[in-house]
Design a protein around this motif. Structure first.
Motif, PDB file in Angstrom:
ATOM      1  N   SER A   1      10.665   6.011  -9.060  1.00 20.47           N
ATOM      2  CA  SER A   1       9.763   4.993  -8.503  1.00 20.47           C
ATOM      3  C   SER A   1      10.520   3.711  -8.175  1.00 20.47           C
ATOM      4  O   SER A   1      10.260   3.068  -7.162  1.00 20.47           O
TER       5      SER A   1
ATOM      6  N   THR B   1       2.225   6.705  -6.774  1.00 21.17           N
ATOM      7  CA  THR B   1       1.223   7.669  -7.211  1.00 21.17           C
ATOM      8  C   THR B   1       1.689   9.096  -6.946  1.00 21.17           C
ATOM      9  O   THR B   1       1.568   9.968  -7.814  1.00 21.17           O
ATOM     10  N   LEU B   2       2.243   9.328  -5.749  1.00 17.30           N
ATOM     11  CA  LEU B   2       2.741  10.669  -5.420  1.00 17.30           C
ATOM     12  C   LEU B   2       3.899  11.074  -6.322  1.00 17.30           C
ATOM     13  O   LEU B   2       3.962  12.211  -6.799  1.00 17.30           O
TER      14      LEU B   2
ATOM     15  N   ILE C   1       0.845  -1.201   0.000  1.00 13.61           N
ATOM     16  CA  ILE C   1       0.000   0.000   0.000  1.00 13.61           C
ATOM     17  C   ILE C   1       0.882   1.253   0.000  1.00 13.61           C
ATOM     18  O   ILE C   1       0.629   2.202  -0.747  1.00 13.61           O
ATOM     19  N   ILE C   2       1.930   1.248   0.835  1.00 12.30           N
ATOM     20  CA  ILE C   2       2.857   2.384   0.872  1.00 12.30           C
ATOM     21  C   ILE C   2       3.528   2.562  -0.488  1.00 12.30           C
ATOM     22  O   ILE C   2       3.684   3.689  -0.979  1.00 12.30           O
ATOM     23  N   ARG C   3       3.889   1.457  -1.128  1.00 11.93           N
ATOM     24  CA  ARG C   3       4.519   1.519  -2.456  1.00 11.93           C
ATOM     25  C   ARG C   3       3.560   2.127  -3.478  1.00 11.93           C
ATOM     26  O   ARG C   3       3.951   2.978  -4.286  1.00 11.93           O
ATOM     27  N   LEU C   4       2.300   1.719  -3.434  1.00 12.95           N
ATOM     28  CA  LEU C   4       1.301   2.258  -4.353  1.00 12.95           C
ATOM     29  C   LEU C   4       1.122   3.756  -4.136  1.00 12.95           C
ATOM     30  O   LEU C   4       1.093   4.536  -5.095  1.00 12.95           O
ATOM     31  N   ILE C   5       1.040   4.164  -2.871  1.00  9.19           N
ATOM     32  CA  ILE C   5       0.900   5.588  -2.558  1.00  9.19           C
ATOM     33  C   ILE C   5       2.137   6.360  -3.011  1.00  9.19           C
ATOM     34  O   ILE C   5       2.025   7.436  -3.614  1.00  9.19           O
ATOM     35  N   ALA C   6       3.315   5.810  -2.740  1.00  9.12           N
ATOM     36  CA  ALA C   6       4.565   6.487  -3.125  1.00  9.12           C
ATOM     37  C   ALA C   6       4.665   6.633  -4.644  1.00  9.12           C
ATOM     38  O   ALA C   6       5.024   7.707  -5.148  1.00  9.12           O
TER      39      ALA C   6
END
Length: 181
Positions: A50, A30-31, A23-28
């Protein structure tokens, strides 16, 4: 099957950790993508940053996994001190490469110039006036007015004064409709 019953709580904690880090990877990602597109950075650099974030998360995951499965701090300290000693010696030999990578990451988030901008680098030994053709992981590719390609290390571009001469300068002059005879 004995493994799963013996390490049931550790496996459950590992699963939770994996989900949280994904989840943190997905958020990172995306940001990083949003920041990159907002700043007008090309997709190759966005993908590179990324990947750096993903590698960092994998290293964090490995560290936490060892703690979940019961590694003692003194054991980890011994392993890390040995690994860092070897890495330290190796990194001393390649500090310039790491400096350029770190500078590339800094430039991703905070660099006022973009691909296509004409800049002047104020270097007393070799002043450069060129158009930024590409911003890579290790260096900038600069196209001089005479057509020469200059590669300039990322760590040096952050250390030298730079003047923006023309925003989004064209790499190649447009045809004005008149044919030279």
């Amino acid at each position: 099957m004995l493994f799963f019953t013996t390490y049931k709580s550790e496996l459950f904690a590992s699963f939770i950790l994996l989900v949280v880090l994904l989840i943190i990877r997905l958020i990172a990602k995306t940001l990083i993508r949003k920041i990159g597109h907002k700043a007008g950075i090309n997709d190759a650099r966005i993908h590179l940053i990324s990947r750096y974030a993903t590698v960092t998360l994998v290293l964090i995951w490995m560290l936490v996994e060892t703690i979940i499965f019961g590694a003692q701090f003194k054991d980890l300290a011994l392993v890390f001190s040995s690994v860092f000693a070897v890495i330290g010696i190796a990194l001393f030999a390649i500090w310039s490469i790491l400096s350029n990578i770190t500078s590339g990451i800094i430039m991703f988030f905070n660099f006022p110039y973009k691909v296509g901008d004409k800049i002047m680098i104020h270097d007393k030994d070799f002043p450069i006036e060129a158009i930024i053709e590409d911003i890579a992981a290790f260096q900038l590719h600069l196209r001089m007015d005479n057509g020469d390609l200059v590669t300039y290390p990322n760590n040096l571009i952050l250390q030298k004064p730079v003047t923006l001469l023309k925003k989004d300068a064209m790499l190649f002059p447009q045809d004005d409709g008149t044919d030279a005879v």
